[in-house]
Design a protein around this motif. Structure first.
Motif, PDB file in Angstrom:
ATOM      1  N   UNK A   1     -36.003 117.280  20.686  1.00 14.96           N
ATOM      2  CA  UNK A   1     -34.664 117.404  20.126  1.00 14.96           C
ATOM      3  C   UNK A   1     -34.155 116.070  19.597  1.00 14.96           C
ATOM      4  N   UNK A   2     -34.500 114.984  20.275  1.00 14.71           N
ATOM      5  CA  UNK A   2     -34.121 113.658  19.795  1.00 14.71           C
ATOM      6  C   UNK A   2     -34.751 113.390  18.428  1.00 14.71           C
ATOM      7  N   UNK A   3     -36.037 113.660  18.319  1.00 17.58           N
ATOM      8  CA  UNK A   3     -36.750 113.448  17.051  1.00 17.58           C
ATOM      9  C   UNK A   3     -36.197 114.361  15.965  1.00 17.58           C
ATOM     10  N   UNK A   4     -35.957 115.611  16.314  1.00 17.42           N
ATOM     11  CA  UNK A   4     -35.448 116.564  15.321  1.00 17.42           C
ATOM     12  C   UNK A   4     -34.077 116.138  14.807  1.00 17.42           C
ATOM     13  N   UNK A   5     -33.209 115.665  15.698  1.00 12.60           N
ATOM     14  CA  UNK A   5     -31.892 115.192  15.279  1.00 12.60           C
ATOM     15  C   UNK A   5     -32.018 113.990  14.350  1.00 12.60           C
TER      16      UNK A   5
ATOM     17  N   UNK B   1     -43.054 119.018   9.717  1.00 13.35           N
ATOM     18  CA  UNK B   1     -41.714 119.393  10.165  1.00 13.35           C
ATOM     19  C   UNK B   1     -41.412 120.846   9.824  1.00 13.35           C
ATOM     20  N   UNK B   2     -41.834 121.275   8.635  1.00 12.96           N
ATOM     21  CA  UNK B   2     -41.597 122.663   8.234  1.00 12.96           C
ATOM     22  C   UNK B   2     -42.422 123.627   9.090  1.00 12.96           C
ATOM     23  N   UNK B   3     -43.666 123.269   9.371  1.00 12.90           N
ATOM     24  CA  UNK B   3     -44.485 124.103  10.263  1.00 12.90           C
ATOM     25  C   UNK B   3     -43.796 124.290  11.611  1.00 12.90           C
TER      26      UNK B   3
ATOM     27  N   UNK C   1     -36.322 127.780  13.999  1.00  9.05           N
ATOM     28  CA  UNK C   1     -35.148 126.972  13.672  1.00  9.05           C
ATOM     29  C   UNK C   1     -34.894 127.099  12.172  1.00  9.05           C
ATOM     30  N   UNK C   2     -34.194 128.145  11.786  1.00 12.04           N
ATOM     31  CA  UNK C   2     -34.012 128.435  10.361  1.00 12.04           C
ATOM     32  C   UNK C   2     -33.194 127.361   9.652  1.00 12.04           C
ATOM     33  N   UNK C   3     -32.251 126.769  10.363  1.00 11.37           N
ATOM     34  CA  UNK C   3     -31.445 125.722   9.750  1.00 11.37           C
ATOM     35  C   UNK C   3     -32.271 124.493   9.414  1.00 11.37           C
ATOM     36  N   UNK C   4     -33.139 124.081  10.342  1.00 10.59           N
ATOM     37  CA  UNK C   4     -34.001 122.930  10.101  1.00 10.59           C
ATOM     38  C   UNK C   4     -35.001 123.238   8.991  1.00 10.59           C
TER      39      UNK C   4
END
Length: 370
Positions: free
Chosen positions: A178-182, A210-212, A219-222
């Motif tokens: 979650x840290x990396x994703x943010x 990241x898309x994979x 996570x549709x938003x990401x």
């Protein structure tokens, strides 16, 4: 050492790339569209990350020190989960590789050893320490975006492996994920230009992984943010200068990596139109010429073995979305096999500059075309 010595036998399996090379270690189907690693090959390749994941030195931390006390921390103190394999990102994709092998080949002789090593790395307290590292003063962009990409690929593998142990490891990894994703979501908002390099900061590679991950985690938003960013950066690209490749230390092809991203982002017809404008015929043929690796003891030149492996996975992915009647499909399929055949024998060449990371690239090229 016996396992690593055995891996050198792969050389005899790949010496001749004729009609359809095959061996105890890999198989190729009749039309070159699918290359598969056998369980025996998986067992031999597993020896490399098993050897280096708990090997602390030599080590390239790329750490920015904030004080005297901070400067003298050892790799294991800085990164209690991902301290081995020479650098952080190589340790992360070494972990990904071992999870991948457990998932695909659950009966490997090394499975008990693999589970024990992974269980140690995925201890919640250790992963919280890894997470805290990114929050310290000078580390907001650390490992951006190559290490970020492999961390999400690791979590994707845990998500897709329906195993109780994988679910426990996935839960422990979430603070770091979650840290990396943010950080990625924040970076997408401010990245004006793509990095079109053949090494770690390559933007297209990072966005593809990241898309994979975003799709695997629902996570549709990401996923939407990544696709929108990819379109903004790459949708208008034409006539890629692929004949200029490679640079002397490339382990990615900038043009193939971009195309491998865009085949994920665009629908089949849209991708065909984009690819026709993007990849000149002479440039594509140029990319089928194998890289020459002059000195595998050199930690930068040996990157070119990784280039062959990443070219292979890009070629396989692009070929899968091209129509059967497209002559480029067969060209890419055959070249993908030839690149694999040339570089896999070098994965265990006896030099740590390649051995600490090349096996992960080989496993992805052999098993993980999305």
């Amino acid at each position: 050492m016996k396992k690593i010595a055995g891996l050198l036998l792969l050389m005899t399996a790949f010496v001749t790339v004729g009609a359809q090379p095959s061996s105890d270690f890999f198989t190729v189907n009749a039309d070159s569209s699918v290359v598969r690693l056998t369980e025996k090959g998986a067992s031999l390749l597993a020896a490399l990350p098993l050897k280096c994941i708990e090997q602390e030195y030599p080590n390239k931390t790329s750490h920015t020190s904030a004080s005297d006390s901070d400067h003298v921390l050892t790799p294991r103190q800085l990164h209690p989960s991902f301290y081995g394999c020479f650098d952080w990102h190589s340790s992360v994709h070494g972990h990904w590789m071992l999870v991948r092998l457990l998932r695909l080949y659950p009966h490997l002789p090394e499975s008990g050893q693999i589970r024990a090593i992974l269980d140690s790395s995925f201890q919640p307290a250790r992963l919280l320490k890894e997470t805290e590292y990114f929050d310290s003063r000078y580390n907001a962009s650390w490992e951006r975006t190559y290490g970020w990409a492999w961390l999400l690929k690791l979590d994707q593998e845990l998500i897709e492996w329906k195993d109780p142990l994988a679910r426990r490891w996935h839960a422990a990894l979430q603070p770091l994920t979650n840290n990396i994703k943010d950080r990625w979501k924040a970076y997408i908002k401010v990245q004006t230009y793509p990095n079109r390099t053949g090494v770690h900061p390559n933007t297209a590679f990072g966005l593809a992984f990241a898309l994979d991950y975003a799709r695997a985690s629902n996570d549709t938003g990401f996923a939407a943010a990544v696709k929108q960013h990819a379109m903004r950066l790459y949708s208008r690209d034409k006539q890629a200068p692929s004949s200029w490749e490679p640079d002397g230390s490339d382990f990615f092809s900038p043009s193939l990596m971009e195309a491998d991203l865009m085949r994920r982002v665009l629908g089949p017809q849209q991708f065909m139109k984009w690819f026709n404008n993007f990849m000149p015929a002479n440039g594509l043929r140029h990319l089928t010429v194998l890289p020459h690796v002059s000195d595998r003891s050199d930690y930068q030149i040996v990157h070119l073995d990784g280039l062959s492996l990443s070219r292979s996975w890009c070629m396989q992915g692009i070929a899968r979305v091209l129509p059967v009647t497209d002559l480029r499909k067969k060209l890419l399929q055959r070249s993908a096999v030839q690149h694999l055949a040339t570089s896999i024998p070098q994965v265990a060449g006896g030099n740590y500059g390649g051995e600490h990371w090349l096996a992960s690239f080989a496993i992805y090229a052999l098993s993980a075309v999305e």
